[in-house]
Design a protein around this motif. Structure first.
Motif, PDB file in Angstrom:
ATOM      1  N   TRP A 276       0.828  -1.196   0.000  1.00  0.00           N
ATOM      2  CA  TRP A 276       0.000   0.000   0.000  1.00  0.00           C
ATOM      3  C   TRP A 276       0.866   1.251   0.000  1.00  0.00           C
ATOM      4  O   TRP A 276       2.055   1.209   0.339  1.00  0.00           O
ATOM      5  CB  TRP A 276      -0.941   0.020   1.202  1.00  0.00           C
ATOM      6  N   GLU A 277       0.237   2.353  -0.401  1.00  0.00           N
ATOM      7  CA  GLU A 277       0.880   3.656  -0.271  1.00  0.00           C
ATOM      8  C   GLU A 277       0.606   4.185   1.128  1.00  0.00           C
ATOM      9  O   GLU A 277      -0.533   4.138   1.602  1.00  0.00           O
ATOM     10  CB  GLU A 277       0.342   4.630  -1.315  1.00  0.00           C
TER      11      GLU A 277
ATOM     12  N   ARG B  49      -5.022 -13.321  -6.782  1.00  0.00           N
ATOM     13  CA  ARG B  49      -5.362 -11.992  -6.294  1.00  0.00           C
ATOM     14  C   ARG B  49      -6.380 -12.090  -5.168  1.00  0.00           C
ATOM     15  O   ARG B  49      -7.282 -12.929  -5.214  1.00  0.00           O
ATOM     16  CB  ARG B  49      -5.932 -11.150  -7.434  1.00  0.00           C
ATOM     17  N   ILE B  50      -6.220 -11.246  -4.167  1.00  0.00           N
ATOM     18  CA  ILE B  50      -7.154 -11.196  -3.036  1.00  0.00           C
ATOM     19  C   ILE B  50      -7.826  -9.831  -3.006  1.00  0.00           C
ATOM     20  O   ILE B  50      -7.171  -8.786  -3.148  1.00  0.00           O
ATOM     21  CB  ILE B  50      -6.423 -11.450  -1.699  1.00  0.00           C
ATOM     22  N   THR B  51      -9.141  -9.846  -2.832  1.00  0.00           N
ATOM     23  CA  THR B  51      -9.881  -8.626  -2.550  1.00  0.00           C
ATOM     24  C   THR B  51     -10.112  -8.559  -1.048  1.00  0.00           C
ATOM     25  O   THR B  51     -10.729  -9.453  -0.465  1.00  0.00           O
ATOM     26  CB  THR B  51     -11.237  -8.623  -3.278  1.00  0.00           C
ATOM     27  N   GLY B  52      -9.573  -7.538  -0.406  1.00  0.00           N
ATOM     28  CA  GLY B  52      -9.688  -7.469   1.047  1.00  0.00           C
ATOM     29  C   GLY B  52      -9.110  -6.194   1.591  1.00  0.00           C
ATOM     30  O   GLY B  52      -9.056  -5.167   0.899  1.00  0.00           O
ATOM     31  N   ASP B  53      -8.626  -6.255   2.835  1.00  0.00           N
ATOM     32  CA  ASP B  53      -8.078  -5.068   3.473  1.00  0.00           C
ATOM     33  C   ASP B  53      -6.934  -5.431   4.408  1.00  0.00           C
ATOM     34  O   ASP B  53      -6.687  -6.601   4.703  1.00  0.00           O
ATOM     35  CB  ASP B  53      -9.155  -4.281   4.226  1.00  0.00           C
ATOM     36  N   VAL B  54      -6.247  -4.394   4.852  1.00  0.00           N
ATOM     37  CA  VAL B  54      -5.122  -4.515   5.783  1.00  0.00           C
ATOM     38  C   VAL B  54      -5.480  -3.748   7.044  1.00  0.00           C
ATOM     39  O   VAL B  54      -5.862  -2.574   6.981  1.00  0.00           O
ATOM     40  CB  VAL B  54      -3.829  -3.950   5.176  1.00  0.00           C
ATOM     41  N   VAL B  55      -5.344  -4.417   8.195  1.00  0.00           N
ATOM     42  CA  VAL B  55      -5.646  -3.800   9.481  1.00  0.00           C
ATOM     43  C   VAL B  55      -4.343  -3.646  10.270  1.00  0.00           C
ATOM     44  O   VAL B  55      -3.616  -4.630  10.473  1.00  0.00           O
ATOM     45  CB  VAL B  55      -6.652  -4.645  10.290  1.00  0.00           C
ATOM     46  N   LEU B  56      -4.049  -2.431  10.701  1.00  0.00           N
ATOM     47  CA  LEU B  56      -2.869  -2.148  11.528  1.00  0.00           C
ATOM     48  C   LEU B  56      -3.346  -1.793  12.926  1.00  0.00           C
ATOM     49  O   LEU B  56      -4.155  -0.879  13.095  1.00  0.00           O
ATOM     50  CB  LEU B  56      -2.055  -0.995  10.936  1.00  0.00           C
ATOM     51  N   ARG B  57      -2.847  -2.524  13.920  1.00  0.00           N
ATOM     52  CA  ARG B  57      -3.281  -2.302  15.300  1.00  0.00           C
ATOM     53  C   ARG B  57      -2.144  -1.704  16.130  1.00  0.00           C
ATOM     54  O   ARG B  57      -0.964  -2.014  15.928  1.00  0.00           O
ATOM     55  CB  ARG B  57      -3.754  -3.619  15.920  1.00  0.00           C
TER      56      ARG B  57
ATOM     57  N   VAL C 148       3.712  -0.408  13.820  1.00  0.00           N
ATOM     58  CA  VAL C 148       3.482  -0.295  12.380  1.00  0.00           C
ATOM     59  C   VAL C 148       2.278   0.574  12.078  1.00  0.00           C
ATOM     60  O   VAL C 148       2.117   1.043  10.939  1.00  0.00           O
ATOM     61  CB  VAL C 148       3.309  -1.688  11.742  1.00  0.00           C
ATOM     62  N   ALA C 149       1.419   0.807  13.070  1.00  0.00           N
ATOM     63  CA  ALA C 149       0.248   1.661  12.855  1.00  0.00           C
ATOM     64  C   ALA C 149       0.638   3.087  12.480  1.00  0.00           C
ATOM     65  O   ALA C 149      -0.204   3.848  11.989  1.00  0.00           O
ATOM     66  CB  ALA C 149      -0.628   1.662  14.109  1.00  0.00           C
ATOM     67  N   ASP C 150       1.897   3.459  12.690  1.00  0.00           N
ATOM     68  CA  ASP C 150       2.365   4.782  12.288  1.00  0.00           C
ATOM     69  C   ASP C 150       2.515   4.904  10.772  1.00  0.00           C
ATOM     70  O   ASP C 150       2.794   6.003  10.275  1.00  0.00           O
ATOM     71  CB  ASP C 150       3.720   5.086  12.936  1.00  0.00           C
ATOM     72  N   LEU C 151       2.383   3.784  10.042  1.00  0.00           N
ATOM     73  CA  LEU C 151       2.530   3.773   8.579  1.00  0.00           C
ATOM     74  C   LEU C 151       1.196   3.367   7.963  1.00  0.00           C
ATOM     75  O   LEU C 151       1.017   2.248   7.501  1.00  0.00           O
ATOM     76  CB  LEU C 151       3.655   2.824   8.175  1.00  0.00           C
ATOM     77  N   PRO C 152       0.214   4.264   7.970  1.00  0.00           N
ATOM     78  CA  PRO C 152      -1.165   3.909   7.648  1.00  0.00           C
ATOM     79  C   PRO C 152      -1.354   3.495   6.196  1.00  0.00           C
ATOM     80  O   PRO C 152      -0.538   3.804   5.318  1.00  0.00           O
ATOM     81  CB  PRO C 152      -1.919   5.202   7.951  1.00  0.00           C
ATOM     82  N   VAL C 153      -2.463   2.801   5.969  1.00  0.00           N
ATOM     83  CA  VAL C 153      -2.848   2.416   4.607  1.00  0.00           C
ATOM     84  C   VAL C 153      -3.582   3.598   3.985  1.00  0.00           C
ATOM     85  O   VAL C 153      -4.766   3.815   4.239  1.00  0.00           O
ATOM     86  CB  VAL C 153      -3.748   1.167   4.612  1.00  0.00           C
ATOM     87  N   CYS C 154      -2.878   4.389   3.185  1.00  0.00           N
ATOM     88  CA  CYS C 154      -3.502   5.528   2.507  1.00  0.00           C
ATOM     89  C   CYS C 154      -4.186   5.095   1.211  1.00  0.00           C
ATOM     90  O   CYS C 154      -5.256   5.606   0.875  1.00  0.00           O
ATOM     91  CB  CYS C 154      -2.455   6.599   2.210  1.00  0.00           C
ATOM     92  N   ARG C 155      -3.553   4.188   0.485  1.00  0.00           N
ATOM     93  CA  ARG C 155      -4.173   3.621  -0.723  1.00  0.00           C
ATOM     94  C   ARG C 155      -3.655   2.216  -0.930  1.00  0.00           C
ATOM     95  O   ARG C 155      -2.449   2.019  -1.090  1.00  0.00           O
ATOM     96  CB  ARG C 155      -3.868   4.475  -1.957  1.00  0.00           C
ATOM     97  N   LEU C 156      -4.547   1.243  -0.892  1.00  0.00           N
ATOM     98  CA  LEU C 156      -4.157  -0.148  -1.079  1.00  0.00           C
ATOM     99  C   LEU C 156      -3.786  -0.383  -2.533  1.00  0.00           C
ATOM    100  O   LEU C 156      -4.548  -0.035  -3.449  1.00  0.00           O
ATOM    101  CB  LEU C 156      -5.302  -1.068  -0.656  1.00  0.00           C
ATOM    102  N   VAL C 157      -2.618  -0.976  -2.766  1.00  0.00           N
ATOM    103  CA  VAL C 157      -2.150  -1.258  -4.122  1.00  0.00           C
ATOM    104  C   VAL C 157      -2.549  -2.663  -4.551  1.00  0.00           C
ATOM    105  O   VAL C 157      -3.172  -2.861  -5.597  1.00  0.00           O
ATOM    106  CB  VAL C 157      -0.620  -1.085  -4.229  1.00  0.00           C
TER     107      VAL C 157
END
Length: 265
Positions: free
Chosen positions: A36-37, A194-202, A209-218
């Motif tokens: 992700w970006e 290919r997977i359609t889904g999301d990334v969760v940072l806790r 790692v939550a300091d590097l947020p998912v701004c746009r999933l690639v």
């Protein structure tokens, strides 16, 4: 006298061990990779000099089950895009492993930031869930559904950057000059989806790692891969410049004083 196994090995035994390690068969893994970006300023903040950001502020998590002979291994990596001397690659911030044996070679030989942790890849039909966890916190989780097969890529060469160092005996600085290691892997893929889904940072004080947020999933993929690994020292590093970053490698007790960024959940 019976052989004492902690005693010195003969030259022939050392040579035999080296020969055996050089003839390992391909070791395949099943892994989920999400890219992700992220926030470019946050990415730049985690890169020790002389590493620099690339043109695109990418973060990547790799969560794998490895078919090691004799026992399965869970292996993970959370990395950001980085460049050095015209070469682009990835700088891993944390690499959880499920066995100590996997820690030793990577940390002592290459300087990889490996730590013991929980690494899980689950697939039930088309549903996929994978996560990295330490201290009871799944600090990164990828979840989704398989959306179809992807064309197999050609074998590719990938680069990771590591810093190899030894903290000083007296607790101040380093025992010798740290070095920047460039590690090159030749990767082959035999299955890719290919997977359609999301990334969760806790939030985790030890793995922030939550300091590097998912701004746009690639992209998110799941695949079966194998690779080799070769590393070399490319630069001696300014110890004073690296010192503020070495807490990335360890669970530093002082991190309990760190607070999450303002506005985080």
């Amino acid at each position: 006298m019976a052989r004492v196994r902690y005693g010195a090995r003969t030259e022939a035994e050392i040579a035999a061990a080296r020969t055996a390690s050089s003839r390992l068969p391909d070791i395949w893994s099943t892994g989920v990779v999400a890219i992700w970006e992220t926030d470019p300023d946050a990415l730049a903040a985690v890169l020790p000099p002389p590493l620099k950001p690339t043109d695109r502020p990418l973060a990547r998590v790799n969560i794998s089950k490895v078919d090691l002979p004799g026992y399965p291994l869970g292996a993970g990596s959370f990395a950001v895009a980085a460049a050095h001397d015209g070469v682009e690659g990835w700088y891993p911030l944390v690499m959880p492993m499920t066995h100590e044996r996997a820690l030793v070679g990577g940390r002592e030989v290459f300087g990889e930031p490996k730590k013991l942790g929980e690494v899980v890849v689950e697939r039930d039909g088309l549903t996929v869930r994978a996560f990295l966890a330490r201290h009871g916190i799944a600090f990164v989780e990828v979840r989704g559904a398989v959306a179809g097969e992807l064309p197999l890529p050609e074998p590719v060469q990938k680069t990771d950057f590591y810093f190899k160092f030894l903290p000083a005996v007296d607790g101040s600085g380093f025992d010798s000059d740290p070095v920047l290691v460039r590690c090159v892997r030749n990767e082959k893929v035999r299955k890719l989806e290919r997977i359609t889904g999301d990334v969760v940072l806790r939030e985790s004080m030890y793995d922030p790692v939550a300091d590097l947020p998912v701004c746009r999933l690639v992209e998110i993929t799941i695949g079966e891969k194998t690779s080799d690994q070769r590393g070399k020292v490319v630069e001696r590093v300014d110890a004073r410049a690296l010192l503020p970053y070495i807490h990335q490698r360890y669970d530093d007790p002082a991190q309990v004083l760190d607070a999450p960024p303002e506005g985080s959940a």
